[in-house]
Enzyme design. Structure first.
Site, PDB file in Angstrom:
ATOM      1  N   ASP A  49       0.846  -1.181   0.000  1.00  0.00           N
ATOM      2  CA  ASP A  49       0.000   0.000   0.000  1.00  0.00           C
ATOM      3  C   ASP A  49       0.887   1.238   0.000  1.00  0.00           C
ATOM      4  OD1 ASP A  49      -3.234   0.255   0.941  1.00  0.00           O
ATOM      5  OD2 ASP A  49      -2.055   2.084   1.049  1.00  0.00           O
ATOM      6  N   ASP A  56       3.866   1.686  -4.417  1.00  0.00           N
ATOM      7  CA  ASP A  56       2.949   2.434  -5.280  1.00  0.00           C
ATOM      8  C   ASP A  56       2.820   1.654  -6.580  1.00  0.00           C
ATOM      9  OD1 ASP A  56       1.706   4.205  -7.053  1.00  0.00           O
ATOM     10  OD2 ASP A  56       2.651   5.974  -6.165  1.00  0.00           O
ATOM     11  N   VAL A  57       1.597   1.238  -6.924  1.00  0.00           N
ATOM     12  CA  VAL A  57       1.427   0.376  -8.094  1.00  0.00           C
ATOM     13  C   VAL A  57       1.666   1.106  -9.404  1.00  0.00           C
ATOM     14  CG1 VAL A  57      -0.126  -1.230  -6.929  1.00  0.00           C
ATOM     15  CG2 VAL A  57      -1.076   0.740  -8.170  1.00  0.00           C
ATOM     16  N   ASN A 111      -5.958  -5.401  -5.679  1.00  0.00           N
ATOM     17  CA  ASN A 111      -7.087  -4.629  -5.164  1.00  0.00           C
ATOM     18  C   ASN A 111      -6.890  -3.123  -5.236  1.00  0.00           C
ATOM     19  OD1 ASN A 111      -9.571  -4.257  -3.278  1.00  0.00           O
ATOM     20  ND2 ASN A 111      -7.871  -3.287  -2.157  1.00  0.00           N
ATOM     21  N   TYR A 171     -14.263   5.656 -14.733  1.00  0.00           N
ATOM     22  CA  TYR A 171     -14.157   4.532 -13.797  1.00  0.00           C
ATOM     23  C   TYR A 171     -14.668   3.251 -14.448  1.00  0.00           C
ATOM     24  CZ  TYR A 171     -14.852   1.720  -9.588  1.00  0.00           C
ATOM     25  OH  TYR A 171     -14.827   0.716  -8.645  1.00  0.00           O
ATOM     26  N   LYS A 173     -12.689  -0.335 -15.217  1.00  0.00           N
ATOM     27  CA  LYS A 173     -13.111  -1.624 -14.681  1.00  0.00           C
ATOM     28  C   LYS A 173     -13.527  -2.585 -15.792  1.00  0.00           C
ATOM     29  CE  LYS A 173     -12.279  -0.872 -10.365  1.00  0.00           C
ATOM     30  NZ  LYS A 173     -11.233  -1.644  -9.640  1.00  0.00           N
ATOM     31  N   ALA A 184     -19.910  -0.488  -2.463  1.00  0.00           N
ATOM     32  CA  ALA A 184     -19.426  -1.027  -1.192  1.00  0.00           C
ATOM     33  C   ALA A 184     -19.235   0.092  -0.177  1.00  0.00           C
ATOM     34  CB  ALA A 184     -18.116  -1.781  -1.399  1.00  0.00           C
ATOM     35  N   THR A 199     -17.144   1.646   1.820  1.00  0.00           N
ATOM     36  CA  THR A 199     -15.710   1.789   2.009  1.00  0.00           C
ATOM     37  C   THR A 199     -15.352   3.250   2.281  1.00  0.00           C
ATOM     38  OG1 THR A 199     -15.342   2.194  -0.347  1.00  0.00           O
ATOM     39  CG2 THR A 199     -15.295  -0.108   0.397  1.00  0.00           C
TER      40      THR A 199
END
Length: 264
Positions: free
Chosen positions: A46, A62-63, A89, A159, A163, A192, A194
């Site tokens: 993360d 960091d992805v 994720n 978004y 996805k 969700a 979150t």
């Protein structure tokens, strides 16, 4: 026992090592906690790993950085000894129609939501191939996708595009790696409950009314809990799903498939 542990039983991940990106909050943290409770040794990658569940290995990564992801995956394997399960994720959201987001916003969204999964898988695959030789049926990659990949939602153009790419990527990877003993699936959550949704609601003029509208949009009449999504991820990653690959598992309170009559 954590709430996440209520959704899983036994220690079916004993002897397995899992890596969860974006695992310090929301769905990722719930997943990391559940896999830990079911016996896995878990690394959490993360940008801010301070929220990683206790008993997991927090690694700052960091992805958007290929070098950083490769280093983080190597660190996880060095510390935990192997790698059997990857949960991709990490992701971000965006609001707006196709007119509302700049090129820079589109590039950032795709860089994190799609290429972040690519970088993670690319770094993990050599380790997963080795693990598949020793633990057939126990090696997997699971992506967090979204209902936005399969249903048209208002004000979610960028978004949804990201996805949709995640869903197609999942299917292509499943085809590429099935004969190597690596299963690839995704979960498609509805809205969700979150931290990101919480921040989204705070930006509206009436957070309570907006939450009620989001809840009403789902046939079950409520938002999806992060722990419920984590339970689906854990199933797809578990030995119980050894015959499951190339699957998108909806966790959306019926949002994708049900068409209820309005309440009168």
């Amino acid at each position: 026992m954590t709430r996440a542990a209520e959704f899983g039983t036994g220690k079916d991940f004993d002897g397995l090592v899992a890596l969860v990106t974006g695992g310090a909050s929301g769905i990722g943290a719930a997943t990391a906690a559940l896999l830990r409770d079911r016996g896995a040794r878990v690394a959490v990658l993360d940008r801010d790993p301070s929220g990683a569940p206790p008993g997991t290995l927090p690694i700052k990564a960091d992805v958007t950085s290929d070098e950083g992801v490769r280093a983080a995956v190597a660190e996880a394997v060095a510390e935990l000894g192997a790698l059997h399960t990857v949960v991709g994720n990490a992701g971000i959201g965006a609001l707006g129609s196709v007119e509302d987001n700049s090129d820079a916003e589109w590039h950032r969204l795709l860089d994190i939501n799609v290429l972040g999964l690519v970088r993670t898988a690319r770094a993990a695959l050599p380790h997963l191939r080795r693990a598949a030789e020793d633990r057939p049926g126990c090696v997997s990659i699971t992506h967090t996708c979204s209902i936005a990949a399969t249903a048209g939602l208002p004000q979610r153009a960028a978004y949804s595009a990201s996805k949709g790419a995640v869903l197609s990527l999942t299917l292509a990877m499943a085809a590429d790696h099935v004969r190597e003993g690596i299963r690839v699936n995704c979960v498609n959550p509805g809205t969700a409950d979150t931290p990101w949704i919480g921040r989204l609601l705070e930006r509206t003029g009436d957070p309570a009314a907006e939450r009620a509208a989001l809840e009403a949009r789902q046939p079950a009449g409520r938002l999806v809990a992060a722990e419920e999504v984590a339970a689906a991820i854990a199933y797809l990653a578990s030995p119980a799903a050894a015959a499951v690959t190339g699957t998108a598992l909806a966790v959306d309170g019926g949002m994708q498939g049900l068409r209820l009559r309005p309440v009168t």
